[in-house]
Write a protein that holds these residues in place. Structure first.
Motif, PDB file in Angstrom:
ATOM      1  N   LEU A  53       0.712  -1.108   0.116  1.00 25.02           N
ATOM      2  CA  LEU A  53      -0.021  -0.069  -0.037  1.00 25.02           C
ATOM      3  C   LEU A  53       0.881   1.329  -0.050  1.00 25.02           C
ATOM      4  CD1 LEU A  53      -2.627  -1.153   2.600  1.00 25.02           C
ATOM      5  CD2 LEU A  53      -2.907  -1.133  -0.027  1.00 25.02           C
ATOM      6  N   VAL A  56      -0.429   4.026  -2.450  1.00 25.47           N
ATOM      7  CA  VAL A  56      -1.806   4.465  -2.280  1.00 25.47           C
ATOM      8  C   VAL A  56      -1.941   5.795  -1.678  1.00 25.47           C
ATOM      9  CG1 VAL A  56      -4.188   3.633  -1.457  1.00 25.47           C
ATOM     10  CG2 VAL A  56      -2.597   1.745  -2.604  1.00 25.47           C
ATOM     11  N   ALA A  59      -7.972   5.542  -0.139  1.00 23.29           N
ATOM     12  CA  ALA A  59      -8.538   4.311  -0.406  1.00 23.29           C
ATOM     13  C   ALA A  59     -10.069   4.416   0.451  1.00 23.29           C
ATOM     14  CB  ALA A  59      -8.057   3.306   0.443  1.00 23.29           C
ATOM     15  N   VAL A  91      -4.606   6.475   4.174  1.00 23.22           N
ATOM     16  CA  VAL A  91      -4.950   5.258   4.395  1.00 23.22           C
ATOM     17  C   VAL A  91      -4.772   4.797   5.856  1.00 23.22           C
ATOM     18  CG1 VAL A  91      -3.942   2.816   3.482  1.00 23.22           C
ATOM     19  CG2 VAL A  91      -3.935   4.722   2.061  1.00 23.22           C
TER      20      VAL A  91
END
Length: 127
Positions: A53, A56, A59, A91
């Motif tokens: 992740l 990222v 999310a 996240v």
């Protein structure tokens, strides 16, 4: 993958570890791609699955629900699930606010992935 979109979900194998790498903003539009990657990981049935992740930036509940389902499946199969960071603040906030952060193993390094990297096709059979 959706037409005109950048590939956000990528799968690789590092020795006995299956890695699903996500990038960018991951939301409901990416559910189908993530599900295909999860199914590939399940077919491989390696001892460890890593969800990277680190790239990222956003999310939503799709990823949260998918991670929780993946965690339950891995626990019942006696396999390990690791979230690889560092986690973007958005996240981390999703995991903290939902009260599940402490239920995941989170590592901020890829050093434990090994050196034998093998690219996997989505349709590759583990069998």
């Amino acid at each position: 993958m959706h037409p005109g979109s950048e590939m956000k979900v990528h799968v690789t194998r590092h020795e006995e570890t299956f890695v699903i790498t996500l990038r960018g903003e991951v939301d409901w539009d990416d559910a189908e791609d993530f599900e295909a990657a999860r199914q590939t990981a399940d077919r491989a049935a390696l001892p460890v699955t890593v969800i990277d992740l680190s790239r990222v930036t956003f999310a939503d509940s799709m990823l949260l629900n998918a991670l929780l389902a993946l965690r339950r499946r891995h626990r019942s199969d006696g396999r390990d699930l690791v979230l690889l960071g560092p986690l973007h603040p958005a996240v981390r906030r999703l995991l903290v606010v939902s009260g599940v952060l402490e239920h995941f193993t989170i590592s901020d390094t890829g050093a434990t992935l090994g050196t034998g990297r093998q690219e996997l096709n989505e349709d590759e059979d583990s069998g």
